[in-house]
Design an enzyme around this catalytic site. Structure first.
Site, mmCIF file in Angstrom:
data_model
loop_
_atom_site.group_PDB
_atom_site.id
_atom_site.type_symbol
_atom_site.label_atom_id
_atom_site.label_comp_id
_atom_site.label_asym_id
_atom_site.label_seq_id
_atom_site.Cartn_x
_atom_site.Cartn_y
_atom_site.Cartn_z
ATOM 1 N N ARG A 203 0.913 -5.417 -6.757
ATOM 2 C CA ARG A 203 1.082 -6.780 -6.277
ATOM 3 C C ARG A 203 1.801 -7.581 -7.338
ATOM 4 O O ARG A 203 1.681 -7.304 -8.518
ATOM 5 C CB ARG A 203 -0.285 -7.468 -6.111
ATOM 6 N N LYS B 63 -22.100 16.277 27.792
ATOM 7 C CA LYS B 63 -21.899 16.763 26.438
ATOM 8 C C LYS B 63 -23.052 16.427 25.532
ATOM 9 O O LYS B 63 -23.688 15.395 25.681
ATOM 10 C CB LYS B 63 -20.630 16.145 25.877
ATOM 11 N N SER C 106 5.860 -6.436 2.227
ATOM 12 C CA SER C 106 6.993 -6.120 1.362
ATOM 13 C C SER C 106 8.295 -6.595 1.989
ATOM 14 O O SER C 106 9.174 -7.121 1.302
ATOM 15 C CB SER C 106 7.066 -4.598 1.146
ATOM 16 N N ASP D 48 2.460 -0.499 12.014
ATOM 17 C CA ASP D 48 2.341 -1.836 12.592
ATOM 18 C C ASP D 48 3.597 -2.677 12.433
ATOM 19 O O ASP D 48 3.526 -3.905 12.381
ATOM 20 C CB ASP D 48 1.122 -2.573 12.006
ATOM 21 N N ARG E 231 -24.956 15.513 17.578
ATOM 22 C CA ARG E 231 -25.065 14.132 17.135
ATOM 23 C C ARG E 231 -23.961 13.263 17.711
ATOM 24 O O ARG E 231 -22.961 13.746 18.224
ATOM 25 C CB ARG E 231 -24.943 14.078 15.612
ATOM 26 N N GLY F 200 0.838 -1.203 0.000
ATOM 27 C CA GLY F 200 0.000 0.000 0.000
ATOM 28 C C GLY F 200 0.864 1.240 0.000
ATOM 29 O O GLY F 200 1.898 1.279 0.651
ATOM 30 N N ASP G 131 -0.146 2.442 8.870
ATOM 31 C CA ASP G 131 -0.680 1.710 10.022
ATOM 32 C C ASP G 131 0.255 1.666 11.229
ATOM 33 O O ASP G 131 -0.176 1.336 12.332
ATOM 34 C CB ASP G 131 -1.026 0.270 9.605
ATOM 35 N N ASP H 279 4.837 -4.512 6.104
ATOM 36 C CA ASP H 279 4.918 -5.899 6.493
ATOM 37 C C ASP H 279 5.166 -6.884 5.353
ATOM 38 O O ASP H 279 6.208 -7.566 5.303
ATOM 39 C CB ASP H 279 3.516 -6.200 7.084
ATOM 40 N N THR I 16 4.296 2.697 5.972
ATOM 41 C CA THR I 16 2.905 2.269 6.062
ATOM 42 C C THR I 16 2.188 3.203 7.018
ATOM 43 O O THR I 16 2.751 3.595 8.031
ATOM 44 C CB THR I 16 2.769 0.822 6.584
ATOM 45 N N ARG J 142 -16.524 17.450 13.500
ATOM 46 C CA ARG J 142 -16.911 18.055 14.764
ATOM 47 C C ARG J 142 -17.824 19.270 14.549
ATOM 48 O O ARG J 142 -18.775 19.491 15.301
ATOM 49 C CB ARG J 142 -15.702 18.486 15.585
#
Lengths: 327, 327, 327, 327
Positions: free
Chosen positions: B76, B218, B109, B134, B167, B15, B132, B107, B130, B159
């Site tokens: 890929r 709130k 790769s 991770d 909401r 990615g 992420d 990861d 990445t 916000r």
């Protein structure tokens, strides 16, 4: 000043739009500048019924021009749809001595305002604030330019990924039944196509795109889609492509509520400021039941009836600009 | 300079992540600075097999530090999973006289890189890229800070609407099985909670939130949710709330692919530049099979095995900071 | 909880920095979370003397995490430099029953806090907030990451013009006597060089740049300069180039006060939130006369004396990263 | 298609403006769409003389719509001011078989284009691109909306500091002898006043501001100033205030070249796309010596003479909107 209007209540109603705060600021200050008393009414027509009303001074609207959303908040009011509810709203206006209203919102808000104005003979001026740009009698609405730029910024990010991975993206944007946001942000973001209700109703836009092979000379593509029953939405369109053309690496993004927020653009702040000054001007001139419009860069007074009448036409020129510039 | 490595191939894989271009730029220039020849390899390992290789000069990477995505593109490659595919890749390296590789990715790769390096005894250095965050052995990865800021910007917009309408929003963010993005962007955006895989697996986070009545004091709330089977995702969580607590006005936004793109932040550009210089340094020192990590603000060499081993721990401190600062 | 501190006053002092509001929010909520009463003190030490003090509830700090500047405002106070002034400040603290202080600011603010703490035996905890990143004992300060990104964004815009016109730009940034902002934003923006006080004092940086012909292979260049007597500033440097090398098309931009403002980045909001929670934690542990620092990604307590002692060292690694990545 | 124009050269000239790349993209693709051959000419008229000309295909302009600056670069050409220079330029056009030109730029560029067109009887169409919005016959120019938003963003940052410190800021913006940028960005940023050439020439704007005590009810103020001999510039104005009113805490920021760059806004990208398509349309219709204008949201053909004639009038309405909304 030959008007005998001495005070004005200001409220925002319906979906929030960037620039509503700039509008509240301008109306408040223009009212005070003209010797009127200004009242902020919270949560739209609901707050008029439940008495959430506060006098606004110059400083009440300091440092809000750059804020998205609305400091007056907005809410639905089922009670305002009833005669009893509107009577309560009117009684509260009398209680505070509020002579007139400026209603900032979209289609539904102006419809409600028109009923209320007629029923109690109240001078009401509307200001068009909606990201969808779906009101008649005005070239643009408060919030539309910001939403356009927000979508474009998101598309610039998605393009990075689309190009790196050589993918086909369907991106769904707001617009209710109007293709303005999808068409214009497609041009602005260099997308390949916009699938919009005004055209979808007549012909199979996706079918044509597929037939053309999306973009022969290109390895990645982005298609904007208006969220609408007519277009089917991005997910359904993507599923159809995946099924018929499994070789495409298709992705979907639904931009959702982030399109409504954010600091307003210069255009929206300036538009809101102009319209706010004009709304008070209109009250001073004993106008009522009109929406402030902008047409050919001049302020216009648009009767409520005309403003909310029907869908605006999509420009043939813009459709062609997209077609040509995305080859 | 006691290394006999004379050239390096650079590729991005997996990615895309913002800062990959800054990394390509730094590796290319550090290689040239050290007298090596640099080659850009397009579409990751796939391009190594299909011979999409080009010599890179200093100017090849001009004016890209600010661009999201990757100019080398990414793809890929099923063929690279086979011995025959990797043999072709190796043959192409020999054809161009490419002695070593710098692999920029996540990861998967690095896992592929490790296999390839062992099989053909090639010096390969990895760079963690990445959104992420991770990977083990590095405090942060290239792209993570940008994604954090992108999510935060989107939350700032949401916000505006959440506050104006009072909401409850569930916003789904990326992260694979890691809660870093959700937890840290919840703190940064002033959200009420983050529902993340590391915690969801142990207890019913939503149940606790509901029991606490979201935020007593709130009127609006935002909850970040990691896209993951463990959390269930934002849509499922929202449905549960709507069912059990119909009084809440609940909305869902799934941020999607816009989280991957955009111009990288200062931190990501600086990190990519430091790591790119360090990657060439590592090759010069005859390192191989290591990922460049950053730990306690110092460059580290992390064996591939350790980098891709298992999930990083979520910080207890950060969980508490969110809990306290959102009361 | 074994501390007998029951209340805390919060103030911001010195130059404003993005993230101060996130810090105020976190301190307020962490105090209330721990059963303490929180007081907002306006205009720094000045407001402590003139009694501009207000109790802060959870809601007092709602919706401010994303705002630049400081809702508590900041001001100089000559009176606080006198014993009489500080006595008045102390008397006001007693009047409100304020047991302790959290002081959010830079060098000068912490110096003032140290004097005051010693004189009246008050528990004071400092939080480092300054865009200059010039405090010891902490790897980074609140506001620094935002300023870095603000400068980088400006440089991205200037690069568009520099590249289109093939010009040489000198851009002056803040930093007092510290080169952090200039050096790191030079790396982040892909500039050619950073002329910073730490190096300028030793050698003629501009002379070296001129000798190298700026960038041989490049048609446009950007040089960051720290605003400082030691560097001479951007205007003087540009004049020297124009005089000695009239063939260069030289331009100067002084970024000025826009570097101080803006919505804080994710890093600054997270840092401010962590430090705010830690500041109250420190008071609960009966710490006093310490600044909250962040070192190797862990919270540290840094004695005031060490924090304000002397200049931080510029990293040799970063100087090399700039040198290599800008060839 | 009844025109016998088969090819077009495209160049950007004068100061760069955001949206120039979107314009280049649209002209290139509209030309190809209409069966013409497109040529990119580098460095404006200079490159036409020195033969820096390249055929442009559809892909030559991919992925540039979002980029500031101009990929064709821009430069001054003293040689083009001579008959010999223009002869060389014409000879190069004949060499490549270039029948017509689209010139993208401001005042000076169109003046040069007009001379060249007349001398050699070449069909030339102009596109107005300048941040100053100082061309007649068009409501707005490519780049103006982006510059307006860039200034507004900077003002939003400066406001954070102005408010936190309760200061008076003079901020100098571009505009040559036109007050558009200063006046409109003052409205958009909620500034107190705009000191602009069109008014300064008649009366002492600063004197009036001082007499009114800037803003009685406000603790901080921002004043926009057009960079111009007539206004005197921000530094001189600030000095006058400091001298006469030492109680004010006055600061100056000169925004400088960052106003020219940056990714173009949606409005500028859409405007550039529309005008680019229209420019080729005009050539197909055998128009020549006209600038594409936008008036009341419709495309117009404006004779060069009228476009560059004299200053545009400042709108009385906008002056009043600023006066009223900043009380």
């Amino acid at each position: 000043m030959d008007s005998n209007i001495k005070s004005v209540g200001i409220l925002t109603s319906g979906g929030d739009a960037p620039g509503m705060n700039a509008a509240i600021r301008a109306v408040t200050r223009a009212a005070i500048f003209n010797g009127m008393t200004a009242y902020g009414i919270y949560r739209g027509f609901k707050g008029l019924i439940t008495d959430e009303i506060e006098e606004f001074k110059t400083n009440s609207v300091s440092n809000i021009i750059q804020q998205g959303g609305t400091i007056l908040k907005t809410a639905r009011s089922d009670e305002f749809l009833t005669t009893e509810g509107r009577q309560k709203a009117y009684d509260n206006m009398r209680k505070y001595g509020i002579d007139s209203l400026v209603v900032i919102g979209g289609d539904g808000s102006l419809t409600g305002a028109a009923v209320f104005a007629n029923e109690f003979n109240i001078p009401i001026v509307g200001m068009p604030a909606t990201i969808d740009n779906d009101l008649n009698g005005t070239d643009t609405t408060i919030g539309y330019d910001t939403a356009l730029n927000t979508i474009m910024d998101a598309m610039d990010k998605i393009r990075d990924t689309a190009t790196s991975h050589e993918r086909l993206f369907f991106v769904e944007v707001m617009g209710r039944n109007c293709g303005f946001l999808a068409l214009n942000s497609a041009i602005a973001s260099g997308a390949e196509a916009a699938i919009i209700p005004e055209i979808s109703i007549e012909k199979d836009q996706l079918g044509e795109l597929i037939q053309q092979g999306f973009r022969k000379s290109k390895s990645s593509s982005m298609v904007l889609v208006t969220e609408s029953e007519v277009t089917g939405g991005a997910i359904k369109l993507a599923e159809r492509v995946k099924k018929e053309y499994p070789q495409y690496d298709v992705r979907v993004t639904i931009l959702g509520h982030l399109q409504r927020g954010g600091t307003p653009t210069a255009q929206d702040r300036i538009l809101a400021s102009r319209m706010g000054v004009a709304a008070i001007q209109a009250l001073q001139e004993n106008q009522r039941n009109v929406m402030i419009g902008i047409h050919e860069n001049e302020i216009d007074y648009v009767p409520f009836k005309r403003a909310i009448k029907k869908q605006k036409d999509i420009s043939e020129e813009m459709l062609e600009v997209l077609r040509i510039s995305s080859i």
